[in-house]
Design an enzyme around this catalytic site. Sequence first.
Site, PDB file in Angstrom:
ATOM      1  N   GLU A  62       0.819  -1.205   0.000  1.00  0.00           N
ATOM      2  CA  GLU A  62       0.000   0.000   0.000  1.00  0.00           C
ATOM      3  C   GLU A  62       0.859   1.264   0.000  1.00  0.00           C
ATOM      4  O   GLU A  62       0.572   2.232  -0.721  1.00  0.00           O
ATOM      5  CB  GLU A  62      -0.917   0.015   1.234  1.00  0.00           C
ATOM      6  CG  GLU A  62      -1.818  -1.205   1.361  1.00  0.00           C
ATOM      7  CD  GLU A  62      -1.237  -2.300   2.230  1.00  0.00           C
ATOM      8  OE1 GLU A  62      -1.962  -2.831   3.076  1.00  0.00           O
ATOM      9  OE2 GLU A  62      -0.034  -2.626   2.053  1.00  0.00           O
ATOM     10  N   CYS A  85      -2.386  -3.271   7.366  1.00  0.00           N
ATOM     11  CA  CYS A  85      -1.991  -3.422   8.765  1.00  0.00           C
ATOM     12  C   CYS A  85      -2.276  -2.135   9.531  1.00  0.00           C
ATOM     13  O   CYS A  85      -2.293  -1.037   8.984  1.00  0.00           O
ATOM     14  CB  CYS A  85      -0.519  -3.802   8.869  1.00  0.00           C
ATOM     15  SG  CYS A  85       0.633  -2.536   8.310  1.00  0.00           S
ATOM     16  N   CYS A  94       0.105   0.744   7.761  1.00  0.00           N
ATOM     17  CA  CYS A  94      -0.341   1.157   6.430  1.00  0.00           C
ATOM     18  C   CYS A  94      -1.616   1.993   6.499  1.00  0.00           C
ATOM     19  O   CYS A  94      -1.844   2.856   5.655  1.00  0.00           O
ATOM     20  CB  CYS A  94      -0.581  -0.082   5.551  1.00  0.00           C
ATOM     21  SG  CYS A  94       0.941  -0.942   5.100  1.00  0.00           S
ATOM     22  N   TRP A 180      18.316 -38.737 -16.959  1.00  0.00           N
ATOM     23  CA  TRP A 180      17.272 -37.830 -16.489  1.00  0.00           C
ATOM     24  C   TRP A 180      15.971 -38.251 -17.152  1.00  0.00           C
ATOM     25  O   TRP A 180      15.951 -38.516 -18.345  1.00  0.00           O
ATOM     26  CB  TRP A 180      17.596 -36.387 -16.813  1.00  0.00           C
ATOM     27  CG  TRP A 180      18.822 -35.893 -16.135  1.00  0.00           C
ATOM     28  CD1 TRP A 180      20.068 -35.767 -16.661  1.00  0.00           C
ATOM     29  CD2 TRP A 180      18.907 -35.455 -14.786  1.00  0.00           C
ATOM     30  NE1 TRP A 180      20.929 -35.250 -15.735  1.00  0.00           N
ATOM     31  CE2 TRP A 180      20.240 -35.063 -14.566  1.00  0.00           C
ATOM     32  CE3 TRP A 180      18.003 -35.348 -13.733  1.00  0.00           C
ATOM     33  CZ2 TRP A 180      20.691 -34.571 -13.337  1.00  0.00           C
ATOM     34  CZ3 TRP A 180      18.441 -34.856 -12.521  1.00  0.00           C
ATOM     35  CH2 TRP A 180      19.766 -34.484 -12.334  1.00  0.00           C
ATOM     36  N   ARG A 194      12.400 -24.428  -6.527  1.00  0.00           N
ATOM     37  CA  ARG A 194      13.268 -24.542  -5.345  1.00  0.00           C
ATOM     38  C   ARG A 194      13.665 -23.171  -4.806  1.00  0.00           C
ATOM     39  O   ARG A 194      13.733 -22.955  -3.595  1.00  0.00           O
ATOM     40  CB  ARG A 194      14.540 -25.312  -5.701  1.00  0.00           C
ATOM     41  CG  ARG A 194      14.406 -26.809  -5.824  1.00  0.00           C
ATOM     42  CD  ARG A 194      15.766 -27.400  -6.180  1.00  0.00           C
ATOM     43  NE  ARG A 194      15.759 -28.849  -6.235  1.00  0.00           N
ATOM     44  CZ  ARG A 194      16.824 -29.591  -6.525  1.00  0.00           C
ATOM     45  NH1 ARG A 194      17.991 -28.994  -6.774  1.00  0.00           N
ATOM     46  NH2 ARG A 194      16.741 -30.901  -6.555  1.00  0.00           N
ATOM     47  N   ASP A 210      21.124 -41.272  -4.772  1.00  0.00           N
ATOM     48  CA  ASP A 210      21.378 -40.253  -5.801  1.00  0.00           C
ATOM     49  C   ASP A 210      22.530 -39.306  -5.465  1.00  0.00           C
ATOM     50  O   ASP A 210      23.039 -38.624  -6.352  1.00  0.00           O
ATOM     51  CB  ASP A 210      20.109 -39.413  -6.038  1.00  0.00           C
ATOM     52  CG  ASP A 210      18.978 -40.232  -6.618  1.00  0.00           C
ATOM     53  OD1 ASP A 210      19.233 -41.372  -7.045  1.00  0.00           O
ATOM     54  OD2 ASP A 210      17.838 -39.735  -6.636  1.00  0.00           O
ATOM     55  N   LEU A 214      20.910 -30.755  -4.119  1.00  0.00           N
ATOM     56  CA  LEU A 214      19.663 -30.070  -3.731  1.00  0.00           C
ATOM     57  C   LEU A 214      19.829 -28.551  -3.639  1.00  0.00           C
ATOM     58  O   LEU A 214      19.102 -27.895  -2.894  1.00  0.00           O
ATOM     59  CB  LEU A 214      19.121 -30.609  -2.397  1.00  0.00           C
ATOM     60  CG  LEU A 214      18.715 -32.075  -2.364  1.00  0.00           C
ATOM     61  CD1 LEU A 214      18.128 -32.413  -0.996  1.00  0.00           C
ATOM     62  CD2 LEU A 214      17.725 -32.414  -3.453  1.00  0.00           C
ATOM     63  N   GLY A 304      12.100 -39.879  -2.383  1.00  0.00           N
ATOM     64  CA  GLY A 304      11.261 -40.718  -3.237  1.00  0.00           C
ATOM     65  C   GLY A 304       9.924 -41.124  -2.664  1.00  0.00           C
ATOM     66  O   GLY A 304       9.341 -40.471  -1.797  1.00  0.00           O
TER      67      GLY A 304
END
Length: 397
Positions: A62, A85, A94, A180, A194, A210, A214, A304
């Site tokens: 805002e 708020c 705000c 893949w 991610r 694997d 990550l 998995g």
Amino acid sequence: MWNSNAIGDSAESIFWMRRALAEAEFGAGYVEPNPLVGAVVVRGGELVGCGRHERYGGPHAEVVALARAGERARGATLYVTLEPCSHFGKTPPCVDAIVAAGIARVVAAMRDPFPSVAGEGFRKLRAAGISVEIGPLERDALRLNAPYLKRLLIGRPFVVAKWATTLDGRIATAAGDSRWITGLKSRALVHEIRGKMDAILIGSGTAIADDPLLTVRPRGARTPVRVVLDGRCRLEASSRLVRSARETPVLVAVGREARVERVRALESAGCRVVMFSQSKSIPILEFLDLLGSEGTTNVLVEGGGTILGAFFDSGEVDAVEAFVAPIVEGGTHRHSPVAGRGVASIRDAIRFETIQTQVLDNDIHISCRYSLGRIERAIAARAGSKASSVDDESMNR
């Protein structure tokens, strides 16, 4: 310019609220644990200012929209995706900025159940003589801020399950090969997802088989904590996750029978190890309660099948990001994306409410959200209450 005489006020509210919601979406990954909020200022059917909450601790939507509108905000309508708020947090209220700007009317998609707001923002606006309308595109706003609302009201992070399969529903060959299944565009989108998460979670089986990193490549809005559920503490200190723990955080959840020397090896390498009272499997609800208490808004569960099955069995999966490649593997083995208890009847299967699909080269990406009913019931239960499942100080509302 918007011609309100041609379409009508309710359609006008929907039109501008869609613009505000589009603004809000740009904050994903940057504002958590705060909600995503967008705002637009409209005068005489013309957009004169727009803004969004861009980063945690920064100005609210805002305030940004009003600053861009300047003097043109006087007598205008402010469309905002969440109740403004009314308290001092990391930024001033705000509501005070809205009143000072001379806004004549505020249209909000939904109330904010955050205890320090919870209707007080609307009350103060009305007390200042500002007209208030609540409700246009409320379910869209609820869906947008489901992660914020779940943590606020239930105390647990929003859980996104992700997997990639062949056309015949396999996440790996019988020999365990999975690199893949999908193409480059699908994998790039996974990294984009991610980069908006607080945590990425796998089980020890996936970690061992694997040896993944990550991480987010290229770097996204957030640097998620990499989480391994490892009841028996099997994760090796030589794994890529552990060896990179000092650069990117790693959290390992273990059971009470975990060997002390293995726990110490992980901690010495820079991992954070949390022990639970169960011996082998990690209690999902207790673990999510821990994450929620520490400020985790969302978590991406990458599998998995055993881990994904445990999360589905717990009833805590809120969304799915599934990628299907046009290849057929064949054979009979156990590599399906979701294990767990399963159901005996199709009518008992988990059904998702909102489905979106897109084609990425030859892959199909399916994004779906579970019903908002749980969050709506939590909001109703908290109506008029100042109680909260999280500490006010952990948010900037």
